[in-house]
Design a protein around this motif. Structure first.
Motif, PDB file in Angstrom:
ATOM      1  N   THR A  30       0.945  -1.230  -0.015  1.00 27.22           N
ATOM      2  CA  THR A  30      -0.104  -0.077   0.048  1.00 27.22           C
ATOM      3  C   THR A  30       0.772   1.421   0.020  1.00 27.22           C
ATOM      4  OG1 THR A  30      -0.093  -0.003   2.568  1.00 27.22           O
ATOM      5  CG2 THR A  30      -1.839  -1.123   1.044  1.00 27.22           C
ATOM      6  N   LYS A  31       1.937   1.268   0.794  1.00 26.20           N
ATOM      7  CA  LYS A  31       2.916   2.179   0.529  1.00 26.20           C
ATOM      8  C   LYS A  31       3.406   2.565  -0.726  1.00 26.20           C
ATOM      9  CE  LYS A  31       7.021   4.231   2.840  1.00 26.20           C
ATOM     10  NZ  LYS A  31       7.965   4.071   4.078  1.00 26.20           N
ATOM     11  N   HIS A 218      -9.620   1.493   5.169  1.00 24.66           N
ATOM     12  CA  HIS A 218      -9.358   2.997   5.776  1.00 24.66           C
ATOM     13  C   HIS A 218      -7.813   3.002   4.998  1.00 24.66           C
ATOM     14  CE1 HIS A 218      -7.751   0.117   8.883  1.00 24.66           C
ATOM     15  NE2 HIS A 218      -6.614   1.257   8.922  1.00 24.66           N
ATOM     16  N   ILE A 219      -7.039   2.096   4.930  1.00 20.22           N
ATOM     17  CA  ILE A 219      -5.600   1.957   4.642  1.00 20.22           C
ATOM     18  C   ILE A 219      -5.890   2.294   3.091  1.00 20.22           C
ATOM     19  CG2 ILE A 219      -3.617   0.758   4.031  1.00 20.22           C
ATOM     20  CD1 ILE A 219      -3.968  -0.680   6.697  1.00 20.22           C
ATOM     21  N   SER A 225      -6.152   8.395  -1.625  1.00 15.63           N
ATOM     22  CA  SER A 225      -6.134  10.050  -1.307  1.00 15.63           C
ATOM     23  C   SER A 225      -4.837  10.680  -1.513  1.00 15.63           C
ATOM     24  CB  SER A 225      -6.676  10.512   0.159  1.00 15.63           C
ATOM     25  OG  SER A 225      -7.946  10.065   0.324  1.00 15.63           O
ATOM     26  N   THR A 226      -3.815   9.740  -1.147  1.00 15.45           N
ATOM     27  CA  THR A 226      -2.389  10.243  -1.201  1.00 15.45           C
ATOM     28  C   THR A 226      -2.001  10.331  -2.850  1.00 15.45           C
ATOM     29  OG1 THR A 226      -1.701   9.096   0.621  1.00 15.45           O
ATOM     30  CG2 THR A 226      -0.086   9.538  -0.581  1.00 15.45           C
ATOM     31  N   LEU A 227      -2.418   9.187  -3.515  1.00 11.71           N
ATOM     32  CA  LEU A 227      -1.868   9.201  -4.846  1.00 11.71           C
ATOM     33  C   LEU A 227      -2.944  10.280  -5.815  1.00 11.71           C
ATOM     34  CD1 LEU A 227      -0.487   7.666  -7.264  1.00 11.71           C
ATOM     35  CD2 LEU A 227      -2.384   6.205  -7.516  1.00 11.71           C
TER      36      LEU A 227
END
Length: 241
Positions: A30-31, A218-219, A225-227
């Motif tokens: 996921t990171k 949630h992850i 959202s980050t991407l």
């Protein structure tokens, strides 16, 4: 296989899946999925896929079109494949291990009552052409050992055990091995190993119990959202509609 060994395999399967597959997927995959540079973007297809998925072109839909295939398909399958050998060793945790080079486990086949010398493989498409020769060479070593020591080991006593899948799904490479040495897959393999016809399903159900512990929504949303934010900063405004 004893009842204690059977229970231990089920416990080991849960521990392995929880520690190796889930943690790697949640923490590592996921990171990486939240970084635009980790993708080989096809600019001709991205907008199409975003619209196909959500009916609009937005940073969020772009992000989802990239992330969903990665985290729900490619990433987890790659993780499982890379850790297959470790899975095999941890599942059995020294039980029924073999001192014969190239043989992973030895067990008494509960169907025919014969002792089997088994190489373990993960799935029906997890070997390549070069592996075929390696497998056959190891089994030939067992044949020579039997001849030298006057042991009653037949060709059908040297088997490849495929942990998941069905015989009908076996790749051409497995089928080439099967011309000389039996390749036993999925339900049949676990039946012969444990004496319980439905142990294969017990095993998948045990891992399924671990899956019930996981809620990655949630992850996943944080990663999207980050991407999406990086996409918003990278692409020109007219890329979205």
């Amino acid at each position: 296989m004893t009842e204690n060994q059977r229970i231990q395999i089920l416990r080991n399967s849960k521990t392995f899946f929880r520690n190796e597959i889930v943690n790697s997927h949640l923490e590592g995959a996921t990171k990486r999925a939240g970084s635009l540079k980790s993708y080989n973007l096809n600019p001709f297809l991205l907008a199409y896929l975003a619209n196909f998925l959500e009916g609009k072109s937005s940073p969020e839909s772009f992000a989802k079109a990239l992330i969903y295939p990665r985290l729900l398909g490619t990433s987890i399958n790659t993780t499982f494949g890379n850790k297959a050998q470790k899975m095999i060793s941890e599942l059995f945790d020294g039980m029924m291990g073999s001192v014969v080079q190239g043989i992973d486990i030895e067990f008494v086949d509960t169907i025919d009552g014969r002792k089997k010398y088994c190489q373990l493989k993960a799935g029906p498409n997890t070997i390549n052409k070069d592996d075929v020769k390696t497998v056959i060479d190891h089994f030939n070593t067992v044949k020579n050992l039997a001849r030298t020591n006057n042991l009653d080991i037949r060709l059908t006593d040297m088997v490849v055990g495929v942990i998941y899948g069905q015989s009908s799904e076996l790749s051409t490479h497995y089928r080439n091995i099967n011309k000389e040495f039996p390749v036993i897959a999925g339900k049949e393999f676990w039946h012969r190993l444990t004496g319980q016809e439905n142990f294969y399903f017990e095993l998948t159900n045990a891992i399924g119990e671990v899956a019930l512990e996981i809620d990655g929504t949630h992850i996943l949303q944080e990663t999207i959202s980050t991407l999406a934010e990086e996409i918003r900063e990278t692409f020109p405004p007219n890329a979205f509609s």
